[in-house]
Design a protein around this motif. Structure first.
Motif, PDB file in Angstrom:
ATOM      1  N   ALA A  18       0.844  -1.191   0.000  1.00 10.31           N
ATOM      2  CA  ALA A  18       0.000   0.000   0.000  1.00 10.31           C
ATOM      3  C   ALA A  18       0.880   1.242   0.000  1.00 10.31           C
ATOM      4  O   ALA A  18       1.957   1.253   0.589  1.00 10.31           O
ATOM      5  CB  ALA A  18      -0.910  -0.006   1.218  1.00 10.31           C
ATOM      6  N   VAL A  19       0.392   2.275  -0.667  1.00  8.92           N
ATOM      7  CA  VAL A  19       1.109   3.536  -0.738  1.00  8.92           C
ATOM      8  C   VAL A  19       0.493   4.482   0.279  1.00  8.92           C
ATOM      9  O   VAL A  19      -0.698   4.733   0.247  1.00  8.92           O
ATOM     10  CB  VAL A  19       1.011   4.138  -2.156  1.00  8.92           C
ATOM     11  CG1 VAL A  19       1.676   5.494  -2.213  1.00  8.92           C
ATOM     12  CG2 VAL A  19       1.606   3.193  -3.171  1.00  8.92           C
ATOM     13  N   GLY A  20       1.286   4.995   1.201  1.00 10.24           N
ATOM     14  CA  GLY A  20       0.771   5.918   2.203  1.00 10.24           C
ATOM     15  C   GLY A  20       0.322   5.198   3.463  1.00 10.24           C
ATOM     16  O   GLY A  20       0.614   4.030   3.683  1.00 10.24           O
ATOM     17  N   THR A  21      -0.414   5.927   4.282  1.00  8.12           N
ATOM     18  CA  THR A  21      -0.931   5.381   5.529  1.00  8.12           C
ATOM     19  C   THR A  21      -2.102   4.472   5.220  1.00  8.12           C
ATOM     20  O   THR A  21      -3.101   4.908   4.648  1.00  8.12           O
ATOM     21  CB  THR A  21      -1.384   6.530   6.455  1.00  8.12           C
ATOM     22  OG1 THR A  21      -0.299   7.427   6.636  1.00  8.12           O
ATOM     23  CG2 THR A  21      -1.850   6.007   7.801  1.00  8.12           C
ATOM     24  N   SER A  26      -6.814   4.394  -0.296  1.00  3.85           N
ATOM     25  CA  SER A  26      -7.969   3.875  -1.022  1.00  3.85           C
ATOM     26  C   SER A  26      -7.833   2.375  -1.241  1.00  3.85           C
ATOM     27  O   SER A  26      -6.754   1.804  -1.061  1.00  3.85           O
ATOM     28  CB  SER A  26      -8.081   4.571  -2.374  1.00  3.85           C
ATOM     29  OG  SER A  26      -6.987   4.204  -3.186  1.00  3.85           O
ATOM     30  N   VAL A  27      -8.928   1.768  -1.661  1.00  6.06           N
ATOM     31  CA  VAL A  27      -8.899   0.336  -1.967  1.00  6.06           C
ATOM     32  C   VAL A  27      -7.865   0.039  -3.061  1.00  6.06           C
ATOM     33  O   VAL A  27      -7.031  -0.846  -2.890  1.00  6.06           O
ATOM     34  CB  VAL A  27     -10.314  -0.169  -2.338  1.00  6.06           C
ATOM     35  CG1 VAL A  27     -10.266  -1.562  -2.911  1.00  6.06           C
ATOM     36  CG2 VAL A  27     -11.217  -0.121  -1.107  1.00  6.06           C
ATOM     37  N   GLU A  41     -10.682   9.045  -3.200  1.00  2.67           N
ATOM     38  CA  GLU A  41     -11.195   8.084  -2.223  1.00  2.67           C
ATOM     39  C   GLU A  41     -10.462   8.257  -0.891  1.00  2.67           C
ATOM     40  O   GLU A  41     -11.082   8.262   0.179  1.00  2.67           O
ATOM     41  CB  GLU A  41     -11.048   6.646  -2.723  1.00  2.67           C
ATOM     42  CG  GLU A  41     -11.645   5.622  -1.791  1.00  2.67           C
ATOM     43  CD  GLU A  41     -11.539   4.191  -2.294  1.00  2.67           C
ATOM     44  OE1 GLU A  41     -11.590   3.281  -1.446  1.00  2.67           O
ATOM     45  OE2 GLU A  41     -11.405   3.964  -3.511  1.00  2.67           O
ATOM     46  N   SER A  42      -9.153   8.452  -0.945  1.00  6.84           N
ATOM     47  CA  SER A  42      -8.382   8.689   0.278  1.00  6.84           C
ATOM     48  C   SER A  42      -8.817   9.982   0.953  1.00  6.84           C
ATOM     49  O   SER A  42      -8.936  10.035   2.185  1.00  6.84           O
ATOM     50  CB  SER A  42      -6.887   8.764  -0.047  1.00  6.84           C
ATOM     51  OG  SER A  42      -6.418   7.512  -0.475  1.00  6.84           O
ATOM     52  N   LEU A  43      -9.069  11.008   0.153  1.00  5.65           N
ATOM     53  CA  LEU A  43      -9.550  12.279   0.703  1.00  5.65           C
ATOM     54  C   LEU A  43     -10.879  12.069   1.428  1.00  5.65           C
ATOM     55  O   LEU A  43     -11.099  12.614   2.512  1.00  5.65           O
ATOM     56  CB  LEU A  43      -9.710  13.323  -0.398  1.00  5.65           C
ATOM     57  CG  LEU A  43     -10.365  14.640   0.025  1.00  5.65           C
ATOM     58  CD1 LEU A  43      -9.538  15.352   1.080  1.00  5.65           C
ATOM     59  CD2 LEU A  43     -10.590  15.527  -1.198  1.00  5.65           C
TER      60      LEU A  43
END
Length: 172
Positions: A18-21, A26-27, A41-43
């Motif tokens: 996964a990229v980021g936290t 996002s999925v 989606e992350s936002l």
């Protein structure tokens, strides 16, 4: 790394982490995808977190009990990411958490859930309709805001969404 190199889209690496936290990713980001739909989606997850104080797959929630399998011990980061992905794919968990957490503001809950749904329906190389998403948030805020918090540059009109209706976020 850019999303696009000319007309070509950046391709996710096989077996990428996964990229980021992982709590907010996002999925598609769980498989290494980097795209505008993934960012939006992350936002949405960040906005849900800010509005409710937690996410349903977050360990140690203070106000609402987490789904039973969130607190099950995991052996590695990869196992934890897989468990988070499984929970994120369950629309009912996110819907219940968001609508309960924003009980007095179902229009905002609906707009945030719609952001997630719209992004999940998009193809990897499709750009989200930022104006429509902004209008939905603007309309939801207008329905429950005393004043001045509803401006969103580049958008006009308002459209409030709620947890009612049809689709994966419809309330039972």
């Amino acid at each position: 790394r850019p999303f696009r190199l000319g007309p070509m889209h950046a391709v996710p690496r096989k077996h990428a982490a996964a990229v980021g936290t992982t709590r907010f990713c996002s999925v598609p980001a769980h498989s290494g995808e980097r795209s505008p739909r993934s960012d939006v989606e992350s936002l949405a997850y960040v906005l849900i977190y800010l509005a409710t104080g937690s996410l349903p797959w977050q360990q140690g929630q203070q106000s609402r009990p987490a789904p039973a399998d969130v607190d099950t011990p995991v052996r590695s980061k990869r196992d934890r990411a897989a468990k988070l992905l499984e929970l994120k794919l369950d629309n009912e968990i996110l819907q219940r958490h968001t609508c309960d957490g924003l009980g007095g503001c179902l229009a905002l809950a609906g707009a945030l859930l719609e952001m997630v749904e719209v992004c999940r329906r998009l193809d990897m190389d499709a750009a989200p309709d930022y104006d429509a998403l902004c209008e939905a948030l603007q309309g939801a805020l207008a329905a429950h805001s005393p004043s001045g918090l509803t401006t969103c540059s580049g958008s006009s009109g308002s459209r409030g969404l709620s947890c009612g209706g049809s689709g994966p976020w419809a309330m039972a």
